[in-house]
Enzyme design. Structure first.
Site, PDB file in Angstrom:
ATOM      1  CE  LYS A  84      -7.002  -3.463  12.648  1.00  0.00           C
ATOM      2  NZ  LYS A  84      -5.681  -2.873  12.950  1.00  0.00           N
ATOM      3  CB  SER A 159      -6.291   1.007  12.180  1.00  0.00           C
ATOM      4  OG  SER A 159      -5.477  -0.114  12.453  1.00  0.00           O
ATOM      5  CB  SER A 183      -3.316  -0.071  14.747  1.00  0.00           C
ATOM      6  OG  SER A 183      -3.420   0.954  13.803  1.00  0.00           O
TER       7      SER A 183
HETATM    8  N1  GLN Z   1      -2.112   5.315  12.766  1.00  0.00           N
HETATM    9  C1  GLN Z   1      -1.003   4.728  12.073  1.00  0.00           C
HETATM   10  C2  GLN Z   1      -1.289   4.769  10.588  1.00  0.00           C
HETATM   11  O1  GLN Z   1      -2.219   5.379  10.235  1.00  0.00           O
HETATM   12  C3  GLN Z   1      -0.764   3.341  12.541  1.00  0.00           C
HETATM   13  C4  GLN Z   1      -1.739   2.368  12.010  1.00  0.00           C
HETATM   14  C5  GLN Z   1      -1.497   0.960  12.477  1.00  0.00           C
HETATM   15  O2  GLN Z   1      -0.768   0.697  13.441  1.00  0.00           O
HETATM   16  N2  GLN Z   1      -2.038   0.038  11.716  1.00  0.00           N
HETATM   17  O3  GLN Z   1      -0.605   4.222   9.789  1.00  0.00           O
END
Ligand code: GLN
Length: 494
Positions: A84, A159, A183
């Site tokens: 990532k 994400s 994410s």
């Molecule tokens: N979807 C969540 C957010 O927007 C979690 C994101 C993540 O785990 N990095 O913060």
């Protein structure tokens, strides 16, 4: 003999490492096959921000040299791992899919990535994400919209959408993601792969660009739980460069997780608050069926209650935004990152650099977090959220007095359409309703495929475990996967 990229596509990490050790093919053959597949598929899928041809080939040659010299090439010998793009690799562009870091090359490498390379793994590329890991669809990337391999009109989740897609599309058998509120697990569920957030502290966060430091955790994507266990074992362990990394030994047996024949003696908690109207009926049905399979394997089920999970999203969007507003203060156009080209005074230079460099969602979070931390509001918002977070954690402690692991859906729906939720941040935030509590409570959480919708979209089961019981959670998943083949279905990629 070169490895055909179609033959390579669905090999497990364990098979690749064994093949390289036995000299059935070289690590360089594997790297070439992975890079060929990335070249063929990525123009459509957009999983990668940067493909690292030269670096992966150099790493592969080092593995082949070790094999030729009779040295141990490591448990990931020649295995491609997609990374990532919020994990640093020295002298290699690390963007967080943000304009503000579009040309940033860190002078150091994340511990998790270092461990992968030391274990013989090949970092084949940096994958797309929601800017600074803020989002649930990868649509918040400043660069590209990653497509779901099961239906290119749909999001891959986020994400860590690029990492999930790299694994789901057979470009890499393994990938690294980060999970602050879901994410890793949410995109794993939406792309039909296995995704694991280990216990907070199990994996060093050194070199992970910080979003919300008390919630962020690095973890693996794989096509089965045994490969996820292998990568977890490689990246785990205490690190003097991350004071929050735990001083516990890496669980034995994860490198080569035995597939349990049954789940006799395992008590599974079914949290009543996670089986609620509002969940898509196909998701609910697939999860119930999976619970039936787990029972068939000998597991017992008990109803448990996680009453404060209801406040999870609210708590998360105070704690995570507060931490983000502080972590992201460093991008000021001076230390590093994008700087405005306008000739202005110092204060305006800061403001303009940030205004030009950050996207809308990141700005929204910085504003929310700054507000929650500001004097006069701190007690009402941030402090209150920390107190409720403690209650969420206590819920899990109580539940785990009665069970060994907790199962639930991973997401309320299968993959949604690109564009469907971009104008409604609250609807987007609800994608993580079942995953966020594990981050608040710091417990491990795993997503595995447990079925498909009538439209052919993957559905994910979530398994959450006790602190540092990675082996227990992965073992349940491995037993489930030995009995079922949802994880073995592949998207038609043309
Ligand atoms: N979807 C969540 C957010 O927007 C979690 C994101 C993540 O785990 N990095 O913060």
């Amino acid at each position: 003999m070169p490895l055909d990229s179609n033959a390579y596509a669905w090999m497990s990490a364990r098979e690749i490492a064994a093949g390289v050790r036995a000299r059935k093919f070289s690590a360089e053959d594997v790297a070439q096959a992975a890079l060929a597949r990335a070249r063929a598929l990525d123009p459509k899928l957009q999983a990668f921000v940067t493909v690292l041809d030269a670096l992966a080939l150099e790493q592969a040659r080092a593995v082949d040299a070790a094999v030729a010299a009779g040295k141990d090439p490591g448990p990931l010998a020649g295995v491609p791992v997609a990374i990532k793009d919020n994990l640093c690799i020295r002298n290699t562009r690390t963007t967080c899919s943000s304009k503000i870091l579009a040309t940033y090359e860190p002078p150091y490498t994340a511990t998790a990535v270092e461990k992968i390379v030391a274990a013989g793994g090949l970092t084949i590329g940096k994958t797309n994400l929601d800017e600074f890991a803020m989002g649930s669809s990868t649509e918040n990337s400043a660069f590209a919209k990653t497509r779901n391999p099961w239906d290119a009109t749909r999001v891959p989740g986020g994400s860590s959408g690029g990492s999930a897609v790299a694994v789901a599309a057979g470009i890499a058998p393994l990938a690294l993601g980060s999970d602050t509120g879901g994410s890793i697990r949410q995109p794993a569920a939406l792309c039909g792969v296995t995704g694991f957030k280990p216990t907070y502290g199990r994996v060093s966060r050194y070199g992970l660009v910080a979003f919300a430091s008390s919630l962020d955790q690095i973890g693996p994507f794989a096509r089965d739980a045994r490969d996820a266990a292998l990568l977890t074992a490689v990246i785990s362990g205490q690190d003097p460069r991350d004071a929050t990394s735990a001083s516990l030994p890496v669980p034995e047996g994860l490198l080569d997780l035995p597939a349990r024949a049954d789940l006799k003696g395992v008590r599974l908690g079914i949290p009543k608050e996670y089986f609620i109207p509002g969940t898509d009926p196909e998701v609910a049905a697939a999860v119930q069926e999976a619970i039936g399979v787990l029972k068939g394997l000998g597991a017992e089920t008990v109803e448990v209650s996680l009453p404060h999970s209801e406040y999870g999203i609210g708590v998360y969007y105070l704690v995570a935004t507060a931490e983000a507003s502080s972590n992201l203060a460093r991008y000021d156009g001076v230390h590093y990152g994008h700087r405005t080209e306008k000739e202005v005074g110092m204060v305006e230079m800061y403001a303009r650099s940030r205004a030009e460099g950050f996207g809308d969602e990141v700005k929204r979070r910085i504003m929310l977090g700054t507000y929650a931390l500001s004097s006069g509001y701190y007690d009402a918002y941030y402090l209150k959220a920390q107190k409720v977070r403690a209650l969420v954690k206590q819920d899990f402690e109580k539940a785990f007095e009665r069970c060994d692991a907790i199962v639930s859906p991973t997401t309320p729906t299968p993959a949604f359409k690109i564009g469907e939720k971009t104008d409604d941040p609250l609807a987007m935030y609800l994608s993580d309703i079942f995953t966020i509590s594990a981050n608040l409570a710091a417990v491990p959480g795993l997503a595995i495929p447990c079925g498909f919708s009538a439209a052919g979209l993957p559905i994910g089961l979530q398994v959450m475990g006790k602190h540092f019981d990675e082996a227990g959670v992965l073992g349940i998943a491995a037993a489930y996967q030995a009995k079922t083949d949802h994880h073995a279905r592949r998207p038609a990629l043309g």
